[in-house]
Design an enzyme around this catalytic site. Structure first.
Site, short mmCIF file in Angstrom:
data_model
loop_
_atom_site.label_atom_id
_atom_site.label_comp_id
_atom_site.label_asym_id
_atom_site.label_seq_id
_atom_site.Cartn_x
_atom_site.Cartn_y
_atom_site.Cartn_z
N CYS A 266 -8.58 -14.18 2.06
CA CYS A 266 -9.08 -12.90 1.53
C CYS A 266 -10.44 -12.45 2.03
CB CYS A 266 -9.12 -12.99 0.00
SG CYS A 266 -10.40 -14.11 -0.60
N ALA A 267 -11.26 -13.38 2.52
CA ALA A 267 -12.66 -13.02 2.81
C ALA A 267 -12.79 -12.23 4.12
CB ALA A 267 -13.50 -14.30 2.89
N PRO A 268 -13.70 -11.28 4.19
CA PRO A 268 -14.72 -10.92 3.21
C PRO A 268 -14.25 -9.99 2.09
CG PRO A 268 -15.01 -9.61 5.18
CD PRO A 268 -13.85 -10.53 5.45
N GLY A 270 -12.10 -7.02 2.11
CA GLY A 270 -11.78 -5.59 2.28
C GLY A 270 -10.41 -5.25 1.71
N ASP A 287 -9.70 -18.31 -0.15
CA ASP A 287 -10.18 -18.43 1.23
C ASP A 287 -10.75 -19.83 1.39
OD1 ASP A 287 -10.79 -16.14 3.56
OD2 ASP A 287 -12.03 -17.95 3.74
N ASP A 331 -3.26 -12.22 5.57
CA ASP A 331 -4.07 -11.60 6.62
C ASP A 331 -4.66 -12.78 7.40
OD1 ASP A 331 -5.46 -9.78 8.13
OD2 ASP A 331 -7.01 -9.41 6.63
N CYS A 384 -5.50 -9.12 13.14
CA CYS A 384 -6.22 -8.12 13.95
C CYS A 384 -6.21 -8.59 15.39
CB CYS A 384 -7.63 -7.88 13.42
SG CYS A 384 -8.63 -9.36 13.24
C1 LIG Z 1 -8.79 -12.07 9.12
S1 LIG Z 1 -9.85 -12.87 8.01
C2 LIG Z 1 -9.38 -12.12 6.48
C3 LIG Z 1 -9.94 -10.75 6.28
C4 LIG Z 1 -9.73 -10.25 4.84
N1 LIG Z 1 -8.34 -10.28 4.46
C5 LIG Z 1 -10.26 -8.83 4.65
O1 LIG Z 1 -9.51 -7.87 4.69
O2 LIG Z 1 -11.48 -8.70 4.44
C6 LIG Z 1 -9.13 -14.46 7.87
C7 LIG Z 1 -9.70 -15.34 6.79
O3 LIG Z 1 -8.90 -16.51 6.73
C8 LIG Z 1 -9.71 -17.56 6.26
N2 LIG Z 1 -8.97 -18.82 6.51
C9 LIG Z 1 -8.84 -19.51 7.67
N3 LIG Z 1 -8.07 -20.60 7.47
C10 LIG Z 1 -7.71 -20.60 6.17
C11 LIG Z 1 -6.94 -21.47 5.35
N4 LIG Z 1 -6.37 -22.57 5.86
N5 LIG Z 1 -6.80 -21.18 4.06
C12 LIG Z 1 -7.38 -20.07 3.51
N6 LIG Z 1 -8.13 -19.21 4.25
C13 LIG Z 1 -8.29 -19.47 5.55
C14 LIG Z 1 -10.99 -17.37 7.03
O4 LIG Z 1 -12.07 -18.02 6.37
C15 LIG Z 1 -11.13 -15.84 7.02
O5 LIG Z 1 -11.95 -15.44 5.97
#
Ligand SMILES: C[S@@+](CC[C@H](N)C(=O)[O-])C[C@H]1O[C@@H](n2cnc3c(N)ncnc32)[C@H](O)[C@@H]1O
Length: 445
Positions: A266-268, A270, A287, A331, A384
């Site tokens: 979910c991070a950050p 949006g 996250d 995502d 993305c």
């Molecule tokens: C593309 S970003 C998400 C952007 C977010 N959905 C938004 O719209 O702001 C991918 C996220 O996946 C997290 N991530 C990576 N591996 C993960 C895991 N095994 N479990 C949960 N989160 C993970 C990363 O820390 C990162 O914040």
């Protein structure tokens, strides 16, 4: 990222260039990214310049590095990556910015003193003056290499050309220019037509985006504090392509008040925020990165919406209560090759060898989360990225090993192009970022 505080005497041309060099040095030595750029390392009036210097230099890096290679008799030592950064910054200013050449050269070379590397002043002066004298010939020399002329690393250029023979040139062109600033209007307060009127009253101009129903793109980016109602949560900054996730989940969520939804990466925050603005749902947002998760908390509190936030690994099940979700947004972490114009350091930091491990992680996430979805539920897969290995090929392989997964990606939309079971959007100048979406429903196998 550790950076010096601005001096008590206010900013100077040398200080902002030294700050930019400190921020770029970890990128050049593979030890950090621009994500931690501390704009407060310089006085307020220099912050725009600092950003432009850092992001612009990364955007043009393959070409700047090639020119630096020709200008230097011998490369700087690894420990002098800050001096290398100054050289690249100087070349960037001379070739791409409207800064008077004498200031670009003098202030950049002089900044070496602030890095306690006075010895570099002469070298930098010499290199930058030579570039001034022989600019055309030197540029023609390095541009013989296609990847240098197109300002992309060779592996990425090849990957784009191979995957998208018709679109790769436009993708490259879009990557080499800054993306526009797009807003997401919070429908709980205003519709976007009304908000556009508020922007106009404020002297800001923009237009309604064609695909995402809450999106407005500004003609010129501005500081968020200038946006009416920003602090009160009336508006957020989010690219148009990223805003499509809420529309894609709409059919699954709108008819089911209280639906149990998981935002698995979910991070950050949006997309988390957008779902909560739009739908009356019970959202769990997880996250694996605690620092990034803190940003989700800030965003949700600004918007006055609530979710259960958990620091958890979505490739594991230890955090799951066992009650299935009605919908899941995945995502996924990805190469970011669709958002290079917003994160130009990707050109330096991302390697060809990263793609396979990323695809493996995406596969693990899909396989682990699918059993958490109730029958009849919807999973939206998003990245993305513009690389098929993370997108169409990933989903194709998932469908082949998951008989109860059925594709419901819409085909009657005006955005992107069909790509396997999903839709691929490409970054477009003055428009949305590169994104991939595939919507899947769990049915009886
Ligand atoms: C593309 S970003 C998400 C952007 C977010 N959905 C938004 O719209 O702001 C991918 C996220 O996946 C997290 N991530 C990576 N591996 C993960 C895991 N095994 N479990 C949960 N989160 C993970 C990363 O820390 C990162 O914040």
């Amino acid at each position: 990222m550790s950076q010096k505080r601005p001096s008590q005497h206010g900013g100077s041309g040398q200080e902002v260039r030294a700050a930019a060099a400190r921020a770029l040095a970890p990128v050049l030595s593979d030890q950090g990214s621009l994500a931690g750029l501390d704009e407060h390392s310089v006085v307020a009036r220099d912050r725009g310049l600092l950003k432009e210097l850092c992001f612009g230099t990364c955007r043009r890096l393959p070409r700047l590095e090639a020119l630096a290679g020709v200008l230097l008799k011998q490369p700087f030592k690894k420990r002098d990556s800050d001096v290398q950064a100054l050289l690249l910054l100087g070349i960037y200013q001379l070739l791409y910015m409207r800064i008077p050449a004498h200031a670009a050269v003098g202030e950049t070379a002089g900044a070496a003193r602030l890095l306690n590397k006075e010895w570099a002043t002469r070298v930098l002066n010499g290199c930058l003056r030579r570039l001034q004298r022989e600019s055309e010939a030197l540029q023609a020399q390095v541009d013989r290499e296609e990847s240098v002329a197109l300002e992309h690393p060779p592996w990425l250029l090849n990957a784009l050309r191979q995957a998208w023979p018709e679109q790769w040139r436009d993708i490259i062109e879009a990557n080499n220019h800054p993306g526009p600033m797009t807003l997401r209007v919070n429908q709980r307060y205003n519709d976007r037509e009304a908000y556009l009127g508020m922007l106009t009253e404020q002297g800001l101009s923009g237009h309604l985006c064609p695909h995402a129903p809450d999106a407005i793109t500004l003609e010129t980016p501005c500081d968020v504090t200038a946006l009416p109602g920003f602090e009160e949560g009336h508006v957020s900054v989010q690219d148009e392509a990223a805003q499509l996730s809420a529309a894609l989940l709409g059919p699954a969520l709108a008819p089911r008040p209280g639906a149990r939804v998981l935002d698995a990466c979910c991070a950050p925050g949006g997309k988390t925020a957008h779902l909560l603005e739009q739908f009356d749902i019970a959202l769990t947002a997880i996250d694996s990165d605690n620092q990034r998760l803190a940003r989700v908390e800030d965003t949700l509190s600004r918007l006055g919406v609530e979710a259960v936030l958990e620091h958890a690994d979505a490739t594991q099940r230890d955090w799951w209560s066992g009650t299935p979700f009605d919908a899941i947004l995945l995502d996924a972490p990805c190469s970011g090759t669709g958002v290079i114009r917003r994160h130009p350091d990707i050109k330096k930091l991302r390697r060809k060898d990263d793609i396979r491990p990323l695809a493996k992680l995406q596969r693990q996430l899909l396989d682990n989360l699918w059993p958490m979805l109730r029958e009849g539920g919807t999973l939206l897969y998003a990245t993305c990225s513009v690389l098929p290995e993370e997108n169409s090929e990933q989903i194709e392989a998932f469908l082949a090993r998951t008989p109860n997964a059925h594709v419901t990606t819409p085909s009657d939309v005006a955005w992107g192009i069909p790509s396997g079971a999903g839709r691929q959007l490409f970054p477009a100048q003055s428009s949305h970022d590169g994104f991939f979406y595939a919507r899947l429903e769990k049915r009886t196998a």
